[in-house]
Design a protein around this motif. Structure first.
Motif, PDB file in Angstrom:
ATOM      1  N   MET A 174       0.505  -1.277   0.114  1.00  0.00           N
ATOM      2  CA  MET A 174       0.072  -0.306   0.446  1.00  0.00           C
ATOM      3  C   MET A 174       0.263   1.111  -0.177  1.00  0.00           C
ATOM      4  SD  MET A 174      -2.907  -0.738   2.928  1.00  0.00           S
ATOM      5  CE  MET A 174      -2.479  -1.454   3.792  1.00  0.00           C
ATOM      6  N   ARG A 175       1.931   1.481   0.684  1.00  0.00           N
ATOM      7  CA  ARG A 175       2.828   2.402   1.526  1.00  0.00           C
ATOM      8  C   ARG A 175       4.083   2.029   0.579  1.00  0.00           C
ATOM      9  NH1 ARG A 175      -0.061   6.483   4.217  1.00  0.00           N
ATOM     10  NH2 ARG A 175       1.732   7.311   3.482  1.00  0.00           N
ATOM     11  N   PRO A 176       5.215   1.999  -0.177  1.00  0.00           N
ATOM     12  CA  PRO A 176       5.755   1.296  -0.132  1.00  0.00           C
ATOM     13  C   PRO A 176       7.033   2.657   0.755  1.00  0.00           C
ATOM     14  CG  PRO A 176       5.417   1.581  -2.407  1.00  0.00           C
ATOM     15  CD  PRO A 176       4.826   2.286  -1.638  1.00  0.00           C
ATOM     16  N   GLU A 177       6.628   3.262   0.573  1.00  0.00           N
ATOM     17  CA  GLU A 177       7.570   4.886   1.155  1.00  0.00           C
ATOM     18  C   GLU A 177       8.140   4.084   3.027  1.00  0.00           C
ATOM     19  OE1 GLU A 177       3.506   6.755   0.765  1.00  0.00           O
ATOM     20  OE2 GLU A 177       5.355   5.661  -0.759  1.00  0.00           O
ATOM     21  N   LEU A 178       7.222   3.680   3.144  1.00  0.00           N
ATOM     22  CA  LEU A 178       6.826   3.471   4.778  1.00  0.00           C
ATOM     23  C   LEU A 178       7.222   2.273   5.516  1.00  0.00           C
ATOM     24  CD1 LEU A 178       3.486   4.731   5.628  1.00  0.00           C
ATOM     25  CD2 LEU A 178       5.730   5.955   5.771  1.00  0.00           C
ATOM     26  N   VAL A 179       7.874   1.055   4.463  1.00  0.00           N
ATOM     27  CA  VAL A 179       8.756   0.168   5.421  1.00  0.00           C
ATOM     28  C   VAL A 179      10.359   0.590   5.882  1.00  0.00           C
ATOM     29  CG1 VAL A 179       9.501  -1.732   4.282  1.00  0.00           C
ATOM     30  CG2 VAL A 179       7.883  -0.968   2.536  1.00  0.00           C
ATOM     31  N   MET A 180      10.463   1.204   6.012  1.00  0.00           N
ATOM     32  CA  MET A 180      12.326   1.161   6.129  1.00  0.00           C
ATOM     33  C   MET A 180      11.291   1.983   7.354  1.00  0.00           C
ATOM     34  SD  MET A 180      14.286   0.227   5.440  1.00  0.00           S
ATOM     35  CE  MET A 180      15.427   0.417   6.684  1.00  0.00           C
ATOM     36  N   LYS A 181      10.179   2.359   8.024  1.00  0.00           N
ATOM     37  CA  LYS A 181      10.017   3.188   9.161  1.00  0.00           C
ATOM     38  C   LYS A 181       9.304   2.117  10.171  1.00  0.00           C
ATOM     39  CE  LYS A 181       6.897   7.197  10.892  1.00  0.00           C
ATOM     40  NZ  LYS A 181       6.359   8.280  10.519  1.00  0.00           N
ATOM     41  N   SER A 182       8.558   1.346   8.951  1.00  0.00           N
ATOM     42  CA  SER A 182       7.863   0.212   9.571  1.00  0.00           C
ATOM     43  C   SER A 182       8.282  -1.130  10.380  1.00  0.00           C
ATOM     44  CB  SER A 182       6.061  -0.150   8.719  1.00  0.00           C
ATOM     45  OG  SER A 182       5.540   1.238   8.805  1.00  0.00           O
ATOM     46  N   ILE A 183       9.294  -1.133  10.228  1.00  0.00           N
ATOM     47  CA  ILE A 183      10.878  -2.506  10.713  1.00  0.00           C
ATOM     48  C   ILE A 183      10.733  -2.185  11.862  1.00  0.00           C
ATOM     49  CG2 ILE A 183      12.567  -2.064  10.564  1.00  0.00           C
ATOM     50  CD1 ILE A 183      12.238  -4.050   7.752  1.00  0.00           C
ATOM     51  N   VAL A 184      10.510  -1.132  12.670  1.00  0.00           N
ATOM     52  CA  VAL A 184      10.498  -1.458  14.312  1.00  0.00           C
ATOM     53  C   VAL A 184      10.070  -2.350  14.790  1.00  0.00           C
ATOM     54  CG1 VAL A 184      10.245   0.304  16.148  1.00  0.00           C
ATOM     55  CG2 VAL A 184      10.622   1.572  14.015  1.00  0.00           C
ATOM     56  N   PRO A 185       8.748  -2.801  15.007  1.00  0.00           N
ATOM     57  CA  PRO A 185       8.467  -4.397  15.376  1.00  0.00           C
ATOM     58  C   PRO A 185       8.942  -5.093  15.582  1.00  0.00           C
ATOM     59  CG  PRO A 185       6.488  -3.041  14.188  1.00  0.00           C
ATOM     60  CD  PRO A 185       7.494  -2.314  14.084  1.00  0.00           C
ATOM     61  N   VAL A 186       9.750  -5.599  13.957  1.00  0.00           N
ATOM     62  CA  VAL A 186      11.048  -6.805  13.722  1.00  0.00           C
ATOM     63  C   VAL A 186      11.930  -6.197  14.726  1.00  0.00           C
ATOM     64  CG1 VAL A 186      12.083  -7.516  11.655  1.00  0.00           C
ATOM     65  CG2 VAL A 186       9.906  -6.815  11.459  1.00  0.00           C
ATOM     66  N   VAL A 187      12.081  -5.207  14.637  1.00  0.00           N
ATOM     67  CA  VAL A 187      13.825  -4.885  15.183  1.00  0.00           C
ATOM     68  C   VAL A 187      13.273  -5.327  17.079  1.00  0.00           C
ATOM     69  CG1 VAL A 187      15.558  -3.138  15.912  1.00  0.00           C
ATOM     70  CG2 VAL A 187      14.913  -3.185  13.866  1.00  0.00           C
ATOM     71  N   MET A 188      12.622  -5.051  17.404  1.00  0.00           N
ATOM     72  CA  MET A 188      12.002  -5.122  18.827  1.00  0.00           C
ATOM     73  C   MET A 188      11.843  -6.880  19.052  1.00  0.00           C
ATOM     74  SD  MET A 188       9.338  -1.764  19.431  1.00  0.00           S
ATOM     75  CE  MET A 188       9.841  -1.518  21.443  1.00  0.00           C
ATOM     76  N   ALA A 189      11.457  -7.667  18.460  1.00  0.00           N
ATOM     77  CA  ALA A 189      10.702  -8.525  18.657  1.00  0.00           C
ATOM     78  C   ALA A 189      12.212  -9.477  18.278  1.00  0.00           C
ATOM     79  CB  ALA A 189      10.001  -9.119  17.170  1.00  0.00           C
ATOM     80  N   GLY A 190      13.773  -8.620  17.786  1.00  0.00           N
ATOM     81  CA  GLY A 190      14.769  -9.774  17.435  1.00  0.00           C
ATOM     82  C   GLY A 190      15.955  -9.350  19.185  1.00  0.00           C
ATOM     83  N   VAL A 191      15.138  -8.434  19.042  1.00  0.00           N
ATOM     84  CA  VAL A 191      15.782  -8.009  20.972  1.00  0.00           C
ATOM     85  C   VAL A 191      15.865  -8.897  21.851  1.00  0.00           C
ATOM     86  CG1 VAL A 191      15.985  -6.154  22.528  1.00  0.00           C
ATOM     87  CG2 VAL A 191      16.244  -5.315  20.155  1.00  0.00           C
ATOM     88  N   LEU A 192      14.470  -9.339  22.065  1.00  0.00           N
ATOM     89  CA  LEU A 192      13.840 -10.566  23.188  1.00  0.00           C
ATOM     90  C   LEU A 192      15.020 -11.762  23.078  1.00  0.00           C
ATOM     91  CD1 LEU A 192      10.155 -10.965  22.200  1.00  0.00           C
ATOM     92  CD2 LEU A 192      11.284  -9.709  24.185  1.00  0.00           C
TER      93      LEU A 192
END
Length: 161
Positions: A43-61
């Motif tokens: 839907m909004r390819p320009e927001l992909v990098m901004k929306s990667i935050v949950p993936v990083v936070m899950a990896g910190v676990l």
């Protein structure tokens, strides 16, 4: 205090194995959030990098689990002193505290991350709210890490020598 020798090493092994639950939570959070990021990217390819935050936070676990596993494994030294049953249960409870908290936090991060990035694609003002909810979910795992460190530090205190 429990002074039984032998048998405690099995509980410590189970404590290290219980830390695997953190990995399952991190994997679930990464997968669920990743699906949301992929869907949002259409839907909004320009927001992909901004929306990667949950993936990083899950990896910190996963790092939290690694910390507890190292603490537990360094507390097991068969050449030094006796390893009592109390020590084994302290390590088991340490692994379970961190593992179950990480599993729960991973599930929360995955669900919020998936819904949050999709909602962010439709309404960019929701980004800050999504980040706050993710921080609170991550804090649950951090509380489990702290409790795990405290419990693991209790191992070795059953000795009267």
């Amino acid at each position: 205090m429990v002074k039984e020798k032998l048998g405690g090493r099995g509980e410590a092994g189970r404590g290290v194995a219980a830390v695997n639950e953190v990995g399952m939570g991190a994997a679930y959070g990464t997968a669920k959030s990743g699906v949301g990021v992929a869907s949002m990217g259409v839907m909004r390819p320009e927001l992909v990098m901004k929306s990667i935050v949950p993936v990083v936070m899950a990896g910190v676990l996963g790092i939290y689990g690694l910390i507890i596993a190292v603490i537990i494994s360094t507390g097991i030294n068969p050449k030094a002193k006796s390893y009592y049953l109390f020590d084994g249960y302290a390590h088991l409870s340490s692994g379970l505290a961190c593992g179950l908290a990480g599993l729960s936090a991973g599930m929360a991060i995955g669900i919020v991350g998936d819904a949050g990035v999709r909602a962010n694609a439709q309404q960019p003002k929701l980004f800050v709210g999504m980040i706050l909810i993710l921080i609170f979910a991550e804090a649950l795992a951090l509380y489990g890490l702290i409790v795990g460190i405290i419990l693991s530090s209790r191992a070795g205190q059953s000795r009267a020598d």
